[in-house]
Scaffold this active site. Sequence first.
Site, PDB file in Angstrom:
ATOM      1  N   PRO A  46       0.841  -1.205   0.000  1.00  0.00           N
ATOM      2  CA  PRO A  46       0.000   0.000   0.000  1.00  0.00           C
ATOM      3  C   PRO A  46       0.872   1.250   0.000  1.00  0.00           C
ATOM      4  O   PRO A  46       1.897   1.296   0.682  1.00  0.00           O
ATOM      5  CB  PRO A  46      -0.790  -0.095   1.299  1.00  0.00           C
ATOM      6  CG  PRO A  46      -0.513  -1.430   1.883  1.00  0.00           C
ATOM      7  CD  PRO A  46       0.713  -1.983   1.237  1.00  0.00           C
ATOM      8  N   GLY A  62       1.210   8.569   1.051  1.00  0.00           N
ATOM      9  CA  GLY A  62       2.002   9.723   0.590  1.00  0.00           C
ATOM     10  C   GLY A  62       3.447   9.350   0.306  1.00  0.00           C
ATOM     11  O   GLY A  62       4.204  10.169  -0.210  1.00  0.00           O
ATOM     12  N   TYR A 120      13.260  12.999  20.406  1.00  0.00           N
ATOM     13  CA  TYR A 120      13.447  13.028  18.955  1.00  0.00           C
ATOM     14  C   TYR A 120      14.877  13.516  18.687  1.00  0.00           C
ATOM     15  O   TYR A 120      15.259  14.594  19.148  1.00  0.00           O
ATOM     16  CB  TYR A 120      12.425  13.987  18.360  1.00  0.00           C
ATOM     17  CG  TYR A 120      12.382  14.014  16.845  1.00  0.00           C
ATOM     18  CD1 TYR A 120      11.443  13.276  16.140  1.00  0.00           C
ATOM     19  CD2 TYR A 120      13.281  14.799  16.121  1.00  0.00           C
ATOM     20  CE1 TYR A 120      11.398  13.302  14.763  1.00  0.00           C
ATOM     21  CE2 TYR A 120      13.247  14.826  14.745  1.00  0.00           C
ATOM     22  CZ  TYR A 120      12.303  14.079  14.072  1.00  0.00           C
ATOM     23  OH  TYR A 120      12.260  14.108  12.693  1.00  0.00           O
TER      24      TYR A 120
HETATM   25  C1  LIG Z   1      10.209  14.944   6.657  1.00  0.00           C
HETATM   26  C2  LIG Z   1       9.361  13.978   7.398  1.00  0.00           C
HETATM   27  C3  LIG Z   1       8.775  14.367   8.590  1.00  0.00           C
HETATM   28  C4  LIG Z   1       7.981  13.461   9.287  1.00  0.00           C
HETATM   29  N1  LIG Z   1       7.368  13.881  10.431  1.00  0.00           N
HETATM   30  C5  LIG Z   1       6.545  13.047  11.099  1.00  0.00           C
HETATM   31  C6  LIG Z   1       5.864  13.491  12.274  1.00  0.00           C
HETATM   32  O1  LIG Z   1       5.980  14.631  12.697  1.00  0.00           O
HETATM   33  N2  LIG Z   1       5.041  12.602  12.885  1.00  0.00           N
HETATM   34  C7  LIG Z   1       4.849  11.339  12.401  1.00  0.00           C
HETATM   35  O2  LIG Z   1       4.066  10.590  12.971  1.00  0.00           O
HETATM   36  N3  LIG Z   1       5.505  10.897  11.315  1.00  0.00           N
HETATM   37  C8  LIG Z   1       6.328  11.712  10.643  1.00  0.00           C
HETATM   38  N4  LIG Z   1       6.977  11.272   9.515  1.00  0.00           N
HETATM   39  C9  LIG Z   1       6.797   9.887   9.063  1.00  0.00           C
HETATM   40  C10 LIG Z   1       5.623   9.691   8.065  1.00  0.00           C
HETATM   41  O3  LIG Z   1       5.247  10.908   7.494  1.00  0.00           O
HETATM   42  C11 LIG Z   1       4.449   9.054   8.756  1.00  0.00           C
HETATM   43  O4  LIG Z   1       4.781   7.711   9.046  1.00  0.00           O
HETATM   44  C12 LIG Z   1       3.129   9.087   7.957  1.00  0.00           C
HETATM   45  O5  LIG Z   1       2.102   8.662   8.803  1.00  0.00           O
HETATM   46  C13 LIG Z   1       3.148   8.248   6.714  1.00  0.00           C
HETATM   47  O6  LIG Z   1       2.020   8.577   5.932  1.00  0.00           O
HETATM   48  P1  LIG Z   1       2.005   8.298   4.358  1.00  0.00           P
HETATM   49  O7  LIG Z   1       0.660   8.584   3.853  1.00  0.00           O
HETATM   50  O8  LIG Z   1       3.115   9.013   3.704  1.00  0.00           O
HETATM   51  O9  LIG Z   1       2.266   6.743   4.341  1.00  0.00           O
HETATM   52  P2  LIG Z   1       3.256   5.905   3.428  1.00  0.00           P
HETATM   53  O10 LIG Z   1       4.645   6.376   3.616  1.00  0.00           O
HETATM   54  O11 LIG Z   1       2.740   5.844   2.062  1.00  0.00           O
HETATM   55  O12 LIG Z   1       3.100   4.482   4.111  1.00  0.00           O
HETATM   56  C14 LIG Z   1       3.519   4.229   5.435  1.00  0.00           C
HETATM   57  C15 LIG Z   1       3.220   2.749   5.769  1.00  0.00           C
HETATM   58  O13 LIG Z   1       1.817   2.546   5.856  1.00  0.00           O
HETATM   59  C16 LIG Z   1       1.340   1.695   4.815  1.00  0.00           C
HETATM   60  N5  LIG Z   1       0.126   2.329   4.309  1.00  0.00           N
HETATM   61  C17 LIG Z   1      -0.007   3.555   3.745  1.00  0.00           C
HETATM   62  N6  LIG Z   1      -1.297   3.804   3.466  1.00  0.00           N
HETATM   63  C18 LIG Z   1      -1.993   2.725   3.875  1.00  0.00           C
HETATM   64  C19 LIG Z   1      -3.373   2.371   3.847  1.00  0.00           C
HETATM   65  N7  LIG Z   1      -4.297   3.192   3.384  1.00  0.00           N
HETATM   66  N8  LIG Z   1      -3.732   1.146   4.327  1.00  0.00           N
HETATM   67  C20 LIG Z   1      -2.816   0.297   4.829  1.00  0.00           C
HETATM   68  N9  LIG Z   1      -1.504   0.575   4.872  1.00  0.00           N
HETATM   69  C21 LIG Z   1      -1.097   1.779   4.411  1.00  0.00           C
HETATM   70  C22 LIG Z   1       2.470   1.619   3.796  1.00  0.00           C
HETATM   71  O14 LIG Z   1       2.507   0.406   3.104  1.00  0.00           O
HETATM   72  C23 LIG Z   1       3.695   1.797   4.688  1.00  0.00           C
HETATM   73  O15 LIG Z   1       4.043   0.588   5.298  1.00  0.00           O
HETATM   74  C24 LIG Z   1       7.790  12.152   8.797  1.00  0.00           C
HETATM   75  C25 LIG Z   1       8.388  11.785   7.580  1.00  0.00           C
HETATM   76  C26 LIG Z   1       9.162  12.687   6.890  1.00  0.00           C
HETATM   77  C27 LIG Z   1       9.776  12.277   5.600  1.00  0.00           C
END
Ligand SMILES: Cc1cc2nc3c(=O)[nH]c(=O)nc-3n(C[C@H](O)[C@H](O)[C@H](O)COP(=O)(O)OP(=O)(O)OC[C@H]3O[C@@H](n4cnc5c(N)ncnc54)[C@H](O)[C@@H]3O)c2cc1C
Length: 528
Positions: A124, A127, A449
């Site tokens: 999956p 973002g 952090y």
């Molecule tokens: C610059 C930066 C800053 C960040 N800051 C934070 C922060 O402040 N707080 C925080 O919590 N995290 C942070 N993160 C980490 C990240 O943004 C989080 O983990 C976020 O929740 C991921 O969301 P996404 O939609 O990008 O998921 P993805 O990166 O696309 O996926 C994350 C995981 O979830 C799975 N997944 C995605 N969508 C689904 C779905 N609909 N159903 C089932 N599984 C799914 C994917 O397979 C993967 O294993 C940061 C990352 C970066 C790069």
Amino acid sequence: MSFSIWGSEQEAKPLSKSLQSLVGKVVGNTTPRPAPALAEVKISECALDAAQLEALEAICGAGYVSTEREQRIPRARGKSYFDLLDWRVDQVIDVPDAVVAPKSNEQVLELLQWASKSSVAVVPFGGGTSVVGGVSPLRGRFNAVISLDLTRFDAIEDVDSISGEATLGAGMSGPQAEIALAEHGLQLGHFPQSFPYATIGGFAATRSSGQNSAGYGRFDEMVASMEVVTPQGIMTVGDAAPASAAGPDLKELFMGSEGTFGIITKVRLKVHPIPEAKAYEAFVFPDFASGVAAVRAVEQHKTGPTVIRLSDEIESATNLTSTDAIGEQDTAAPHGCLCLTMYEGTREHVASRHEETRNLLLEMGATSLGEAPVRKWEKGRFGAPVLRDALLDAGVLCETFETATTWSNVPNLKKAITAAVTEALGEGNSVALVLCHVSHVYANGCSLYFTILGAQDEAPIEQWRHAKLSILRAITEHNGTITHHHAVGTDHADFMQQEVGQLGLGILRAVKDHLDPQGVLNPGKLLP
Ligand SMILES: Cc1cc2nc3c(=O)[nH]c(=O)nc-3n(C[C@H](O)[C@H](O)[C@H](O)COP(=O)(O)OP(=O)(O)OC[C@H]3O[C@@H](n4cnc5c(N)ncnc54)[C@H](O)[C@@H]3O)c2cc1C
């Protein structure tokens, strides 16, 4: 978002003079390691045949199955230091064999059942902001792997402003969700640093925590229920009522399951009115220990800031909370630890919470710095990750990681982690600058952090792997969690047994076997 950096190419920023000077002083000379253009990236061949691609198109519809480089490359990695380095090291990148974008629960179900029959792994993709290897297209024991993009789950389904609930499509990004809710005078209030690109489904799948967590809680606390599609069927998990005693809460099984148990397609969330007023105030403490004691008192007395963050001495001195001024002498907090607070709500609530919090912080040794440092932080808070790309291009080691522990264990854990990373990088003569802050607080503890800067050596992936292993060992040996909000992915999976125990791992494996008997869902993530 561009495949090899954070954000878009238009958002990219060169290193400021002050940051260059900081790097020069701390890291010394580096060898540039720029990211390649998309056309230069060497990728794995597509392992799906024409009949399989036709079958996928029959499920998702024409135009929603792609084998083009432009689609496969951006879905091949997340945004961790390992991910970003992968592009910068000359090698063939394993990319998903195809990108598919179903639009309904029924299509997702059909897709998962087809994948289970056809021996094709499914990753999956929300973002793609994972920083733990969560979206890497691992094939596991399967012949091929597809990236299941949630983009078409992009609608706000319904809003119950009386109860303060709204159902959002899992593929909606942070800004899309807030804009849609704002039309109803509502807000979610989940602002992780990845807010501009991360999605609602991704937040739930990783148990994300945002910068306003002191006021609105972690993302998992905002979820009322979710629609989930597994190879075994479609289900709604969570309560229709505000609370229930009908056995264990099944939505907890899917929160943090990182796509290994099912695909989250819709999330019903608890939302609140857009706050009427905001107030800001920054403080400085003489040292980290007095700052931690004060932040703890604020949380334990529930005086109610929406944001509370405390930087340690080194993070304060490098001005890390003010993106455009990183590396400049911090005139606001030259000696001490910077603490930022923000308050949201009705005018009366904001005023009373602000006053009670500020009085407590002042009583516990703080000096007020006024509101300017917090306003600066708020303005630049989503911009800082862009600087990491410029640092990586310049050949600097730059990564963040996080943990959480009880208040009484904070000094012990911070010391152990700092020693572990400094020692691991020191072995290769790479000086490490270790910065730390507290940004998520609970009555019984907080998260820590860390940001690390150092010199890359000639094998930077192995260098960081070695350091990361030492960090994870220090965390588990000193009673921290392997992750407070970044999740497990591939990078922390080997430490899941220490985290949940052998029996706990057995429970997770049993759930996986029941819901995904062929094991096609996101192999190699979460479970070792
Ligand atoms: C610059 C930066 C800053 C960040 N800051 C934070 C922060 O402040 N707080 C925080 O919590 N995290 C942070 N993160 C980490 C990240 O943004 C989080 O983990 C976020 O929740 C991921 O969301 P996404 O939609 O990008 O998921 P993805 O990166 O696309 O996926 C994350 C995981 O979830 C799975 N997944 C995605 N969508 C689904 C779905 N609909 N159903 C089932 N599984 C799914 C994917 O397979 C993967 O294993 C940061 C990352 C970066 C790069």
